[in-house]
Design a protein around this motif. Structure first.
Motif, PDB file in Angstrom:
ATOM      1  N   VAL A  52     -53.726 -47.354 -25.140  1.00 16.50           N
ATOM      2  CA  VAL A  52     -55.046 -47.020 -24.629  1.00 16.50           C
ATOM      3  C   VAL A  52     -54.885 -46.128 -23.410  1.00 16.50           C
ATOM      4  O   VAL A  52     -54.128 -46.444 -22.495  1.00 16.50           O
ATOM      5  CB  VAL A  52     -55.827 -48.295 -24.262  1.00 16.50           C
ATOM      6  CG1 VAL A  52     -57.151 -47.916 -23.585  1.00 16.50           C
ATOM      7  CG2 VAL A  52     -56.075 -49.132 -25.493  1.00 16.50           C
ATOM      8  N   ALA A  53     -55.606 -45.010 -23.411  1.00 17.56           N
ATOM      9  CA  ALA A  53     -55.527 -44.066 -22.294  1.00 17.56           C
ATOM     10  C   ALA A  53     -56.730 -44.267 -21.397  1.00 17.56           C
ATOM     11  O   ALA A  53     -57.874 -44.156 -21.842  1.00 17.56           O
ATOM     12  CB  ALA A  53     -55.494 -42.636 -22.822  1.00 17.56           C
ATOM     13  N   THR A  54     -56.494 -44.565 -20.154  1.00 14.85           N
ATOM     14  CA  THR A  54     -57.589 -44.811 -19.215  1.00 14.85           C
ATOM     15  C   THR A  54     -57.982 -43.569 -18.433  1.00 14.85           C
ATOM     16  O   THR A  54     -59.049 -43.525 -17.833  1.00 14.85           O
ATOM     17  CB  THR A  54     -57.196 -45.923 -18.220  1.00 14.85           C
ATOM     18  OG1 THR A  54     -56.006 -45.527 -17.540  1.00 14.85           O
ATOM     19  CG2 THR A  54     -56.972 -47.231 -18.952  1.00 14.85           C
ATOM     20  N   GLU A  55     -57.116 -42.557 -18.429  1.00 11.55           N
ATOM     21  CA  GLU A  55     -57.419 -41.298 -17.757  1.00 11.55           C
ATOM     22  C   GLU A  55     -57.064 -40.156 -18.711  1.00 11.55           C
ATOM     23  O   GLU A  55     -56.237 -39.307 -18.419  1.00 11.55           O
ATOM     24  CB  GLU A  55     -56.641 -41.178 -16.445  1.00 11.55           C
ATOM     25  CG  GLU A  55     -57.067 -42.205 -15.396  1.00 11.55           C
ATOM     26  CD  GLU A  55     -56.314 -42.006 -14.087  1.00 11.55           C
ATOM     27  OE1 GLU A  55     -55.070 -41.896 -14.143  1.00 11.55           O
ATOM     28  OE2 GLU A  55     -56.962 -41.940 -13.041  1.00 11.55           O
TER      29      GLU A  55
ATOM     30  N   HIS B 234     -53.895 -37.211 -16.478  1.00 10.03           N
ATOM     31  CA  HIS B 234     -52.457 -37.268 -16.766  1.00 10.03           C
ATOM     32  C   HIS B 234     -52.156 -37.952 -18.104  1.00 10.03           C
ATOM     33  O   HIS B 234     -51.028 -37.876 -18.591  1.00 10.03           O
ATOM     34  CB  HIS B 234     -51.710 -37.948 -15.609  1.00 10.03           C
ATOM     35  CG  HIS B 234     -52.058 -39.406 -15.422  1.00 10.03           C
ATOM     36  ND1 HIS B 234     -52.981 -39.827 -14.490  1.00 10.03           N
ATOM     37  CD2 HIS B 234     -51.589 -40.512 -16.036  1.00 10.03           C
ATOM     38  CE1 HIS B 234     -53.067 -41.151 -14.534  1.00 10.03           C
ATOM     39  NE2 HIS B 234     -52.238 -41.581 -15.466  1.00 10.03           N
ATOM     40  N   ASP B 235     -53.125 -38.638 -18.754  1.00  7.08           N
ATOM     41  CA  ASP B 235     -52.876 -39.243 -20.063  1.00  7.08           C
ATOM     42  C   ASP B 235     -53.171 -38.294 -21.220  1.00  7.08           C
ATOM     43  O   ASP B 235     -53.204 -38.715 -22.374  1.00  7.08           O
ATOM     44  CB  ASP B 235     -53.747 -40.499 -20.229  1.00  7.08           C
ATOM     45  CG  ASP B 235     -53.185 -41.671 -19.438  1.00  7.08           C
ATOM     46  OD1 ASP B 235     -52.010 -41.596 -19.050  1.00  7.08           O
ATOM     47  OD2 ASP B 235     -53.933 -42.643 -19.215  1.00  7.08           O
ATOM     48  N   VAL B 236     -53.418 -37.024 -20.924  1.00  2.98           N
ATOM     49  CA  VAL B 236     -53.799 -36.083 -21.972  1.00  2.98           C
ATOM     50  C   VAL B 236     -52.708 -35.928 -23.031  1.00  2.98           C
ATOM     51  O   VAL B 236     -52.980 -35.532 -24.164  1.00  2.98           O
ATOM     52  CB  VAL B 236     -54.163 -34.716 -21.339  1.00  2.98           C
ATOM     53  CG1 VAL B 236     -52.916 -34.003 -20.848  1.00  2.98           C
ATOM     54  CG2 VAL B 236     -54.912 -33.842 -22.338  1.00  2.98           C
ATOM     55  N   THR B 237     -51.461 -36.244 -22.684  1.00  3.07           N
ATOM     56  CA  THR B 237     -50.378 -36.139 -23.672  1.00  3.07           C
ATOM     57  C   THR B 237     -50.609 -37.087 -24.844  1.00  3.07           C
ATOM     58  O   THR B 237     -50.203 -36.789 -25.973  1.00  3.07           O
ATOM     59  CB  THR B 237     -49.025 -36.454 -23.013  1.00  3.07           C
ATOM     60  OG1 THR B 237     -49.100 -37.717 -22.349  1.00  3.07           O
ATOM     61  CG2 THR B 237     -48.652 -35.378 -21.996  1.00  3.07           C
TER      62      THR B 237
END
Length: 678
Positions: free
Chosen positions: A10-13, A17-20
């Motif tokens: 789960v990506a929280t941002e 920086h979690d775009v990868t």
């Protein structure tokens, strides 16, 4: 949150920086669902840069699900929203095309119309129709056509408008050269720089006509006073709009006297040049239409409810102008037979979305789900505003709670596009409440139609023993109003066993499936439920003393609810087919038919029942049965004094074959008698 072909964290941002995580999900060919709509443009651009071929879907999990007082309980709702987002896109629908060359007709008082004409003439091809001349001064240069007149009518749509008016002043501005000869010649000073004659001052000495000379712009004896022109766009600056419908046609702008609105609408005008298209929002099956037969009018529901005046009729059948249709869907909601169905999206698509969301919600542990139907623009914006305000902790009356965890939003093009068939199906699928969000832009007749449909649906459910209130029409403009309205919704009783049928393309099929399932799970089992006038179910009652079994009603019935018996003089009725259109009632020459709205829940509703019958009348000559005794008696009473039957009333008691034989025999006897006399 991103869902792809593989299990991803789960990506929280995600947009930072979690775009990868998102870029990794784009590597495959399977659908990718992004649980955020705020950065849709960014995510779409990244996918294009990467050259991804994976289908991309977006769903709002924050404002509609996670943000608010019930955020910690919103996991089942999020599962439902993600499941709906994973559905394939609906099949494409036909489109309606428009073409605009940018020719705009500006209508209104001279001071407003000429001012806007000067501003717009460099961007659009301008024509002006002046309807008032106070404080007006005609442009010195004739850079655009100028007409004048009154009794203006506008018809058409984007790229195909027609304006007609009455040329009510002797001076034709389109011919006038602004030479001022008439102004100088007029002794009463009845002509000013608006180049229109003030007829209250004019004494008709006609010096201005002589001064105008060969130009011929002034004519006091103008014969043909009606004029017309065409345009692609209309900028109506009249105090009261010339088109009064709630939903005017595309390409027509009527800001009135509001200066800011004039500016806003003028900007839209400049964007309406080129080729455009929109979905064809409806499908029409004429054979199911209960509007009219043989010049008799039955159902007018679609005509009455249309706020765009897109539905017309020729006495027997309706016609929907796709260029005027704005896609509200109210006509399809009101149509009792299903002759008009909504196509954007289709009822089958809405049904699939509801089933998918409710099933995913239940699998994730949710209970007593409620559905919130809203439009994709105003309704979605209001819900998002409520979610953001709730997350930010805005303090209004103790703070905003946001969208409750058990309420599942479903976006549609227009809130008037779903009706009783979809709503009852939703309850059969386990929806404990169905709310429709309106935001003040809906036409009054849409609101009335939704309330009527909800009343009928609620009576049916309560009549079967399902407790509670299953339907709500929410009217909210602010997040605060919406928050209060959502907090007052409560789940109602639903079937213990969830229905497995799918919403069908045919409205009556869906209604039958939903009612059958609800009836099978109902705690109460009345034989019938009395419904209010205008309901799409009911019986036909026949006055047997008045009915002659002429079968006019059978020929008029568009739904095969009324039928004859080829072997016996019988009028038969299948109640489940009846849509209460009233064609049989208006067609009956004996006024023997009345309608009674109700929902019959026994198997008799699907079986033919005999409304009236009689022993056949037998031809007095050959004995063959034809007609009924009452029909023949009425015919003899009415026609026995007619010249064709005077002295031969017995012919009325003969079948058609024997009547011809008798006529020929009498003619032959007359001929023989004449020959004997001569």
């Amino acid at each position: 949150m991103v869902l792809g072909t593989a299990s991803l964290p789960v990506a929280t941002e995600l947009c930072r920086h979690d775009v990868t995580s998102y870029l990794e999900a784009l590597d495959g060919v399977d659908d990718v669902i992004v649980g955020c709509t705020q950065e849709r443009a960014l995510f779409t651009e990244l996918a294009q840069q990467k050259g991804s071929v994976a289908p991309l879907h977006f769903v709002n999990l924050r404002e509609t699900g996670g943000w608010g007082a019930g955020g910690k309980q919103a996991l089942p709702k999020m599962a439902a929203l993600l499941a709906a987002a994973a559905l394939p896109d609906p099949e494409p629908v036909p489109v309606v095309d428009y073409r605009s060359e940018g020719h705009v007709l500006i209508v209104g008082p001279a001071d407003r119309a000429l001012s806007w004409a000067r501003r717009l003439q460099d961007q659009l091809e301008v024509s002006v129709l002046l309807t008032g001349y106070a404080h007006a001064e005609m442009p010195v240069e004739r850079t655009f056509p100028v007409f004048s007149g009154g009794q203006v009518t506008i018809a058409g749509w984007l790229g195909a408008f027609t304006a007609e008016w009455r040329q009510d002043n002797p001076i034709d501005l389109e011919v006038c050269t602004r030479c001022n000869a008439c102004v100088t010649a007029c002794p009463e000073q009845a002509i000013g720089l608006d180049y229109q004659i003030d007829l209250a001052k004019c004494s008709s000495h006609r010096d201005c006509v002589k001064a105008c000379g060969a130009i011929g712009a002034i004519d006091f004896t103008r014969g043909d006073t009606r004029r017309s022109t065409t345009s692609d766009l209309v900028f109506d600056l009249s105090d009261t709009p010339l088109l009064g419908m709630h939903q005017p046609p595309q390409g027509y702008f009527a800001p009135g006297t509001d200066v800011q609105k004039q500016i806003d609408e003028s900007l839209k005008l400049t964007q309406m040049v080129g080729e455009f298209s929109k979905p064809k929002f409806f499908l029409y099956k004429e054979k199911l239409c209960a509007h009219g037969r043989n010049g008799q009018i039955g159902c007018t529901a679609c005509i009455d409810v249309c706020s765009a005046e897109a539905v017309s009729h020729d006495g027997n059948r309706i016609k929907v102008n796709p260029n005027l249709c704005v896609g509200c869907g109210a006509c399809t909601t009101e149509c009792p037979s299903g002759a008009l169905t909504y196509a954007y999206p289709r009822a089958t698509d809405i049904g699939l979305r509801m089933q998918t969301m409710l099933a995913a919600y239940a699998r994730a542990g949710g209970a007593q789900p409620m559905l919130l139907i809203h439009d994709q623009e105003n309704g979605a914006t209001l819900i998002n505003r409520l979610g953001r305000a709730a997350q930010a902790g805005v303090q209004v009356d103790g703070g905003l709670s946001g969208v409750p965890a058990r309420i599942l939003p479903i976006a549609v093009h227009h809130t008037a596009s779903t009706g009783i068939d979809v709503w009852l199906a939703a309850v059969a699928y386990g929806a404990a409440h169905m709310a429709i969000l309106t935001t003040g832009s809906e036409a009054p007749q849409y609101m009335a139609a939704l309330k009527r449909q909800m009343e009928v649906a609620q009576i049916i459910l309560n009549g079967m023993g399902y407790a509670g209130s299953h339907f709500s029409l929410i009217e909210a403009i602010t997040p605060q109003e919406l928050d209060v309205a959502l907090a007052t919704l409560h789940p109602a009783q639903v079937p213990a066993k969830i229905a497995l049928f799918h919403v069908a393309a045919e409205k009556r099929t869906t209604l039958g499936l939903a009612i059958d399932h609800l009836k099978s799970e109902a705690s109460a089992a009345p034989e019938e439920i009395v419904l209010p006038a205008g309901a799409p179910f009911g019986e036909v009652q026949v006055n047997k003393q008045a009915c002659t079994l002429c079968m006019s009603c059978v020929g008029a019935c568009p739904e095969a609810a009324l039928a004859d018996n080829p072997d016996l003089p019988q009028l038969r009725f299948i109640e489940t087919n009846c849509v209460q259109c009233g064609l049989c009632e208006t067609t009956c020459p004996e006024d023997a038919i009345t309608l009674q709205p109700r929902l019959l829940l026994t198997n008799a509703a699907k079986q033919p029942t005999v409304l009236n019958e009689a022993q056949p009348f037998h031809c007095i000559s050959c004995g063959k049965p034809f007609g009924t005794a009452q029909m023949i008696a009425n015919m003899v009473a009415k026609l026995s004094q007619h010249g064709a039957f005077s002295g031969n009333a017995d012919r009325l008691k003969m079948c058609s074959d024997c009547r011809v034989v008798d006529m020929m025999a009498n003619r032959q006897e007359s001929t023989i008698a004449d020959l004997k006399r001569h």
